[in-house]
Enzyme design. Structure first.
Site, mmCIF file in Angstrom:
data_model
loop_
_atom_site.group_PDB
_atom_site.id
_atom_site.type_symbol
_atom_site.label_atom_id
_atom_site.label_comp_id
_atom_site.label_asym_id
_atom_site.label_seq_id
_atom_site.Cartn_x
_atom_site.Cartn_y
_atom_site.Cartn_z
ATOM 1 N NE ARG A 63 -3.569 0.418 3.575
ATOM 2 C CZ ARG A 63 -2.027 0.323 4.542
ATOM 3 N NH1 ARG A 63 -1.666 1.161 3.938
ATOM 4 N NH2 ARG A 63 -2.433 -0.452 5.482
ATOM 5 C CE1 TYR A 116 -16.252 13.188 -15.397
ATOM 6 C CE2 TYR A 116 -15.956 12.266 -13.371
ATOM 7 C CZ TYR A 116 -15.319 12.487 -14.858
ATOM 8 O OH TYR A 116 -16.027 11.266 -14.737
ATOM 9 C CG ASP A 189 -9.222 17.221 -14.344
ATOM 10 O OD1 ASP A 189 -8.129 16.068 -15.536
ATOM 11 O OD2 ASP A 189 -10.310 16.618 -14.544
ATOM 12 C CE LYS A 214 -11.933 9.150 -18.624
ATOM 13 N NZ LYS A 214 -12.333 10.099 -17.389
HETATM 14 C C1 LIG Z 1 -13.181 10.757 -16.204
HETATM 15 C C2 LIG Z 1 -12.671 12.009 -15.660
HETATM 16 C C3 LIG Z 1 -12.607 11.891 -14.480
HETATM 17 C C4 LIG Z 1 -12.844 10.619 -12.768
HETATM 18 O O1 LIG Z 1 -11.464 9.770 -13.476
HETATM 19 P P1 LIG Z 1 -11.902 8.185 -13.413
HETATM 20 O O2 LIG Z 1 -10.784 8.005 -13.577
HETATM 21 O O3 LIG Z 1 -13.347 8.344 -13.784
HETATM 22 O O4 LIG Z 1 -12.063 8.123 -11.781
HETATM 23 C C5 LIG Z 1 -11.727 13.358 -14.022
HETATM 24 N N1 LIG Z 1 -11.315 14.678 -14.706
HETATM 25 C C6 LIG Z 1 -11.892 14.008 -15.574
HETATM 26 C C7 LIG Z 1 -11.070 15.055 -17.333
HETATM 27 C C8 LIG Z 1 -12.675 13.312 -16.959
HETATM 28 O O5 LIG Z 1 -12.448 12.677 -17.925
#
Ligand SMILES: *Cc1c(COP(=O)(O)O)cnc(C)c1O
Length: 393
Positions: A63, A116, A189, A214
């Site tokens: 962890r 988001y 982000d 992504k």
């Molecule tokens: C998908 C996404 C998230 C969240 O991420 P997860 O891996 O689904 O928890 C946060 N910010 C943006 C811009 C996203 O597209």
């Protein structure tokens, strides 16, 4: 071999943190499927054989640290020009750890009015109960950001650029200055751009957040998240909280993400090439009334995108003028798979009003009902255009 500047992005992606395995010479970082590590004597774990991660510290329990995760974290830190990165089980686990590390109950955040949806849910529905307050503003309007800041209470300014699904662009460098003046941190982000197209820490941001699910992972086969920081002291506090809370990336997930990261640059170039062709096609199509893409000169924020991004990414949205027609386009597309998420090699299509942004209906972040969002993949572009043509027919 430790990869240091001035190595290029592609070299860092393939080599940083990924020295051949010290035990076997394996060229690819192994999946260290272990929960614990043998110690040489009480109180003295074995020293890490690699030079990544916390120098001189050994592994004790997975962890706290695992070599496969360390490899990914080392690589992500270098790709984002940061000094430390932490890999999580999901983007949301990364965000929750960041917010609870940096903020205290009673603190205030400035968030984008088109943040988001999952971030909005975490801040407005979960952390609000913990005493966190937030104000949504249009980040393109620096005066609105300044006005929303509460002196002494605003801990973070949260930024996304480009945003989802309207691909709005925020000017990161002046936002960082506004946040710094107020004693707040700027969080970006960077999921939509990826570090290949945009590096917020170089523009003055304090923390970069990723959903590695992504573009970084890039193959729609793993969920993960990451935080990257410049300040080592903040990095240590985040690592402490990550270990205390436990939302870590497991070794197989870290390995899949690292495998994806190796080809990020070539994938992003093709995502951008294909998206540009799709935008060109859509802007000329009679059934399309508006196209959203940061690369379009007529889109607000285009000049900023030119300044802070290498290219304009693989996300494209467009309006059809009619909600039913938008739904029909999504249903008719074949090569573009109907689905949520984005950033994988395969093209996806969705109707934000009824899918990713359905929960925003009636709120100030509601999206137009006739909007269609594309995650343009890296298939043969003529096949993608033919599919859009038949879906729009
Ligand atoms: C998908 C996404 C998230 C969240 O991420 P997860 O891996 O689904 O928890 C946060 N910010 C943006 C811009 C996203 O597209």
């Amino acid at each position: 071999m430790t990869i240091e500047a001035p190595h290029g992005f592609e070299t860092i992606a393939i080599h940083a943190g990924q020295d051949p395995d010290p035990g076997t010479g394996a060229v690819t970082v192994p999946i260290y499927a272990t929960s614990t590590f043998a110690q040489d004597a009480v109180g003295s774990p074995r020293r890490r054989a690699d030079r990544s991660g916390a120098a001189g510290l050994g592994y004790e329990y997975a962890r706290t640290g695992n070599p496969t995760r360390t490899a990914l974290e080392t690589c992500l830190a270098e790709l984002e020009s940061g000094s430390r990165a932490l890999a999580f089980a999901s983007g949301m686990a990364a965000e929750d750890t960041l917010l609870r590390t940096v903020c205290r109950p009673g603190d205030h955040l400035v968030i984008p009015d088109d943040v988001y949806g999952g971030t909005y849910r975490l801040i407005a529905n979960v952390l609000a109960n913990w005493g966190l307050d937030s104000t949504p503003v249009r980040l393109g309007d620096l005066d609105a950001v300044r006005a929303a800041i509460r002196p002494g209470r605003t801990r973070l300014v949260w930024c996304e650029s480009p945003t989802n699904p309207l691909l709005r662009v925020a000017d990161i460098a002046p936002l960082a200055a506004v946040a710094r003046q107020a004693g707040a941190l700027l969080v970006v982000d960077n999921t939509f751009a990826s570090p290949y197209l945009q590096r917020p820490l170089e523009l003055g941001a304090d923390v970069v957040v990723h959903s590695t699910t992504k573009y970084l992972g890039g193959h729609s086969d793993v969920v993960g998240g990451a935080l990257v920081v410049r300040d080592l002291e903040l990095g240590a506090r985040l690592a402490y909280h990550q270990n205390a809370m436990g939302g870590i990336a497991g070794p197989f997930d870290a390995w899949l993400t690292l495998r994806g990261v190796k080809t990020l640059a070539v994938r992003m170039e093709r995502h951008c090439d294909n998206a540009e062709r799709v935008v060109e096609f859509l802007t000329r199509h009679p059934a399309v009334c508006q196209v959203f893409y940061p690369g379009l000169p007529e889109q607000p924020g285009h000049e900023i995108a030119v300044k802070q991004m290498r290219r304009f990414g693989g996300m494209v949205s467009f309006r059809t003028g009619d909600a039913e027609r938008a739904v029909r386009v999504c249903d008719r597309a074949r090569l573009f798979t109907l689905g949520e998420s984005l950033g994988g090699v395969e093209s996806l299509i969705e109707h934000p009003g009824r899918m990713t942004h359905a929960s925003a209906a009636g709120s100030r972040v509601e999206v137009p009902g006739d909007l269609v969002r594309l995650s343009v993949g890296i298939e043969t572009v003529d096949d993608l255009l033919a599919d859009l043509e038949q879906a729009l027919h």
